[in-house]
Design a protein around this motif. Sequence first.
Motif, PDB file in Angstrom:
ATOM      1  N   LEU A 178      23.911 -59.495 -56.150  1.00 32.51           N
ATOM      2  CA  LEU A 178      23.886 -60.380 -54.975  1.00 32.51           C
ATOM      3  C   LEU A 178      22.754 -61.404 -55.034  1.00 32.51           C
ATOM      4  O   LEU A 178      22.782 -62.409 -54.346  1.00 32.51           O
ATOM      5  N   GLN A 184      27.075 -63.403 -57.774  1.00 31.18           N
ATOM      6  CA  GLN A 184      27.780 -63.844 -56.566  1.00 31.18           C
ATOM      7  C   GLN A 184      29.156 -64.417 -56.915  1.00 31.18           C
ATOM      8  O   GLN A 184      30.135 -64.176 -56.205  1.00 31.18           O
ATOM      9  N   LEU A 223      25.839 -58.866 -48.535  1.00 33.64           N
ATOM     10  CA  LEU A 223      27.271 -59.042 -48.789  1.00 33.64           C
ATOM     11  C   LEU A 223      27.932 -59.761 -47.606  1.00 33.64           C
ATOM     12  O   LEU A 223      28.802 -60.624 -47.806  1.00 33.64           O
TER      13      LEU A 223
END
Length: 250
Positions: A178, A184, A223
């Motif tokens: 992340l 990503q 997230l």
Amino acid sequence: MKQNNPIKIDTHFHLDLFPQPEALAQQLQDAHIKVIAVTNTPSVFHYTYNLSKKYPVILPAIGLHPELTLERQHELPIMWDWLEKTRFIGEIGLDYVTTNKENRRVQREVFQSILSKCSSFGDKIITVHSRRSSADVISVIGENYPGKVILHWFSGNVGELQKAISFGFYFSVNSAMLRTQRGQDIIRRIPHERILIETDGPFIKIDSTPANPLYISNIVKSLSNLWNTEVDTTFQQISDNFNTVITLIK
Ligand code: MN
């Protein structure tokens, strides 16, 4: 499958590599945070298995880490003996950081034999390492594995990712993914219903401290930012996904 209290679950965590695993297990039990506690070699599994009897939030996984395969393959019979006692298998897979052909060949052979034993049960949930080896990992597992496949910290290319998605695999994503653009980009391409959350502590660190399931909410928040969803919605999605993983019907 909607429920009011979503399960908090870390699907790839090395409990036995922390300095005080039992104290941490107690904290996780108190916080109602479940973990798939992976192990790296069969001879150490009994420790995590025994903890799971005392702390039911611990879901013990028996594994043979690909980087240890060459030196620990003689422990495979220990794994076979434990297979009836746990549905969770990991950490297993392939690691092609080594360029040694013989080492890679032995890794593939051992991975294949673990998969074939697991297949004979039909309900095993495997958490799989695929560093620099995604293409081989996906083709060795294939599209007909009778159980559930969780690719942990996936870092392959788009074509490999699409193949893994089409094979029905799940993906456990972590804070390291992340944090990076590449991570990503991978996560954005995965359907929400195939995402799970992992800390991979102590291998991943957050602010120089080993990542720990107690702080799984931080990963869920990251997230949520990426998905542009509410944190509660994200928790519910991850919880529903885990329930699907542990349900037998594919
Ligand atoms: Mn790991």
